[in-house]
Design a protein around this motif. Structure first.
Motif, PDB file in Angstrom:
ATOM      1  N   THR A  39       0.853  -1.198   0.000  1.00  0.00           N
ATOM      2  CA  THR A  39       0.000   0.000   0.000  1.00  0.00           C
ATOM      3  C   THR A  39       0.881   1.237   0.000  1.00  0.00           C
ATOM      4  OG1 THR A  39      -1.727  -1.155   1.237  1.00  0.00           O
ATOM      5  CG2 THR A  39      -1.787   1.251   1.292  1.00  0.00           C
ATOM      6  N   ILE A  40       0.490   2.233  -0.767  1.00  0.00           N
ATOM      7  CA  ILE A  40       1.090   3.564  -0.695  1.00  0.00           C
ATOM      8  C   ILE A  40       0.042   4.457  -0.062  1.00  0.00           C
ATOM      9  CG2 ILE A  40       2.066   5.511  -1.955  1.00  0.00           C
ATOM     10  CD1 ILE A  40       3.772   3.002  -2.275  1.00  0.00           C
ATOM     11  N   THR A  41       0.401   5.102   1.052  1.00  0.00           N
ATOM     12  CA  THR A  41      -0.512   6.002   1.747  1.00  0.00           C
ATOM     13  C   THR A  41       0.036   7.415   1.681  1.00  0.00           C
ATOM     14  OG1 THR A  41      -1.202   4.268   3.290  1.00  0.00           O
ATOM     15  CG2 THR A  41      -1.606   6.549   3.961  1.00  0.00           C
ATOM     16  N   TYR A  42      -0.787   8.338   1.200  1.00  0.00           N
ATOM     17  CA  TYR A  42      -0.444   9.759   1.207  1.00  0.00           C
ATOM     18  C   TYR A  42      -1.105  10.381   2.428  1.00  0.00           C
ATOM     19  CZ  TYR A  42       1.374   9.305  -3.503  1.00  0.00           C
ATOM     20  OH  TYR A  42       2.104   8.936  -4.600  1.00  0.00           O
ATOM     21  N   ASP A  43      -0.267  10.955   3.318  1.00  0.00           N
ATOM     22  CA  ASP A  43      -0.804  11.516   4.552  1.00  0.00           C
ATOM     23  C   ASP A  43      -0.367  12.961   4.780  1.00  0.00           C
ATOM     24  OD1 ASP A  43       1.842  11.147   5.221  1.00  0.00           O
ATOM     25  OD2 ASP A  43       1.465   9.817   6.908  1.00  0.00           O
ATOM     26  N   GLY A  44       0.027  13.644   3.726  1.00  0.00           N
ATOM     27  CA  GLY A  44       0.469  15.034   3.840  1.00  0.00           C
ATOM     28  C   GLY A  44      -0.477  15.989   3.146  1.00  0.00           C
ATOM     29  N   THR A  45      -0.015  17.202   2.964  1.00  0.00           N
ATOM     30  CA  THR A  45      -0.845  18.231   2.360  1.00  0.00           C
ATOM     31  C   THR A  45      -0.479  18.505   0.905  1.00  0.00           C
ATOM     32  OG1 THR A  45       0.650  19.954   3.153  1.00  0.00           O
ATOM     33  CG2 THR A  45      -1.229  19.385   4.563  1.00  0.00           C
ATOM     34  N   TYR A  51       4.382   8.934  -6.337  1.00  0.00           N
ATOM     35  CA  TYR A  51       4.808   7.572  -6.657  1.00  0.00           C
ATOM     36  C   TYR A  51       4.494   7.223  -8.112  1.00  0.00           C
ATOM     37  CZ  TYR A  51       5.715   2.582  -5.758  1.00  0.00           C
ATOM     38  OH  TYR A  51       6.215   1.299  -5.767  1.00  0.00           O
ATOM     39  N   GLY A  52       3.629   7.985  -8.729  1.00  0.00           N
ATOM     40  CA  GLY A  52       3.274   7.725 -10.126  1.00  0.00           C
ATOM     41  C   GLY A  52       1.790   7.531 -10.296  1.00  0.00           C
ATOM     42  N   ASN A  53       1.419   6.826 -11.359  1.00  0.00           N
ATOM     43  CA  ASN A  53       0.014   6.655 -11.694  1.00  0.00           C
ATOM     44  C   ASN A  53      -0.444   5.202 -11.645  1.00  0.00           C
ATOM     45  OD1 ASN A  53      -0.416   9.455 -12.236  1.00  0.00           O
ATOM     46  ND2 ASN A  53       0.808   9.159 -14.074  1.00  0.00           N
ATOM     47  N   THR A  54       0.432   4.284 -11.150  1.00  0.00           N
ATOM     48  CA  THR A  54       0.072   2.876 -11.016  1.00  0.00           C
ATOM     49  C   THR A  54       0.412   2.411  -9.601  1.00  0.00           C
ATOM     50  OG1 THR A  54       0.532   2.510 -13.363  1.00  0.00           O
ATOM     51  CG2 THR A  54       0.380   0.559 -11.969  1.00  0.00           C
ATOM     52  N   TYR A  55      -0.554   1.777  -8.950  1.00  0.00           N
ATOM     53  CA  TYR A  55      -0.416   1.332  -7.559  1.00  0.00           C
ATOM     54  C   TYR A  55      -1.020  -0.050  -7.419  1.00  0.00           C
ATOM     55  CZ  TYR A  55       0.399   6.261  -6.573  1.00  0.00           C
ATOM     56  OH  TYR A  55       0.909   7.527  -6.572  1.00  0.00           O
ATOM     57  N   TYR A  56      -0.656  -0.716  -6.309  1.00  0.00           N
ATOM     58  CA  TYR A  56      -1.423  -1.900  -5.933  1.00  0.00           C
ATOM     59  C   TYR A  56      -2.580  -1.400  -5.069  1.00  0.00           C
ATOM     60  CZ  TYR A  56      -2.978  -6.439  -4.534  1.00  0.00           C
ATOM     61  OH  TYR A  56      -3.775  -7.531  -4.326  1.00  0.00           O
ATOM     62  N   ASN A  57      -2.304  -1.056  -3.800  1.00  0.00           N
ATOM     63  CA  ASN A  57      -3.314  -0.416  -2.955  1.00  0.00           C
ATOM     64  C   ASN A  57      -2.909   1.043  -2.777  1.00  0.00           C
ATOM     65  OD1 ASN A  57      -4.880  -2.781  -2.355  1.00  0.00           O
ATOM     66  ND2 ASN A  57      -3.274  -3.397  -0.938  1.00  0.00           N
ATOM     67  N   LEU A  58      -3.883   1.932  -2.878  1.00  0.00           N
ATOM     68  CA  LEU A  58      -3.649   3.364  -2.710  1.00  0.00           C
ATOM     69  C   LEU A  58      -4.574   3.890  -1.628  1.00  0.00           C
ATOM     70  CD1 LEU A  58      -2.502   6.148  -3.542  1.00  0.00           C
ATOM     71  CD2 LEU A  58      -4.282   6.226  -5.317  1.00  0.00           C
ATOM     72  N   ALA A  59      -3.992   4.614  -0.665  1.00  0.00           N
ATOM     73  CA  ALA A  59      -4.790   5.215   0.403  1.00  0.00           C
ATOM     74  C   ALA A  59      -4.498   6.706   0.478  1.00  0.00           C
ATOM     75  CB  ALA A  59      -4.477   4.550   1.745  1.00  0.00           C
ATOM     76  N   ILE A  60      -5.554   7.499   0.568  1.00  0.00           N
ATOM     77  CA  ILE A  60      -5.444   8.947   0.759  1.00  0.00           C
ATOM     78  C   ILE A  60      -5.902   9.221   2.183  1.00  0.00           C
ATOM     79  CG2 ILE A  60      -6.204  11.222  -0.029  1.00  0.00           C
ATOM     80  CD1 ILE A  60      -4.710   9.606  -2.201  1.00  0.00           C
TER      81      ILE A  60
END
Length: 189
Positions: A39-45, A51-60
């Protein structure tokens, strides 16, 4: 879990078997990115998906941030909006796994394509949760809440869309093709 907390990351190959947390303001220089696990999690502002435009799991999970897409997005697993805003920037999103929205989703004129087996939790049917166009090209789309589609809904596969007795409002055209819309999943005995 690896939280790079705004620091830059350089790697030849990144194998992500857990959760990589990004603020979204980092500079990432990764030759080979893992899009088959983790999972890639974005937790900032920050406003972009570094990371790009392709992910397995993506969390905002950005309570004060808006992530705006600058190209089509492909999520090979699940997409989760825990907090914050995901704005399509009028780009399309492919999701093979589940869709869960507890924040806000700005669809613009983007299309969301469910291309696998997906459980969909919309977070509601208001302007911060609705879809513009929805396509089921996978095997199953299963609602776990009401869904509002401001434009068109289509099934381009032999898949089944299950409303599970939740409301499904489509303001444009509905095209089932070789697929079908069902009210509920068959019970398992």
């Amino acid at each position: 879990k690896l939280d790079i907390n705004g620091n830059n990351l350089t790697a030849g190959t990144l194998a992500n078997n857990g959760n990589l947390q990004l603020k979204g303001s980092e500079t990432l220089s990764i030759t080979t990115k893992d899009t088959d696990s983790g999972t890639i999690t974005y937790d900032g502002t920050a406003t972009g998906l570094k990371y790009g435009n392709t992910y397995y799991n993506l969390a905002i999970n950005s309570p004060s941030g808006t992530m705006t897409l600058d190209a089509d997005l492909d999520v090979n697993g699940s997409l989760t909006i825990t907090d914050g805003i995901l704005n399509t920037g009028n780009n399309d999103i492919n999701v093979a796994g589940d869709w869960s929205n507890n924040g806000s989703f700005v669809s613009g004129t983007g299309k969301v394509i469910f291309d696998g087996n997906s459980n969909i939790v919309t977070g509601g049917t208001g302007d911060s949760n609705d879809f513009h166009d929805v396509t089921l090209s996978g095997t199953v789309g299963s609602q776990s809440s009401a869904i509002a589609i401001d434009n068109d809904f289509e099934i381009t596969s032999t898949g089944k869309w299950y409303t599970n007795c939740f409301a499904m409002t489509v303001s444009g055209d509905t095209t089932e093709g070789s697929g079908s819309i069902e009210t509920t999943l068959a019970p398992t005995v």
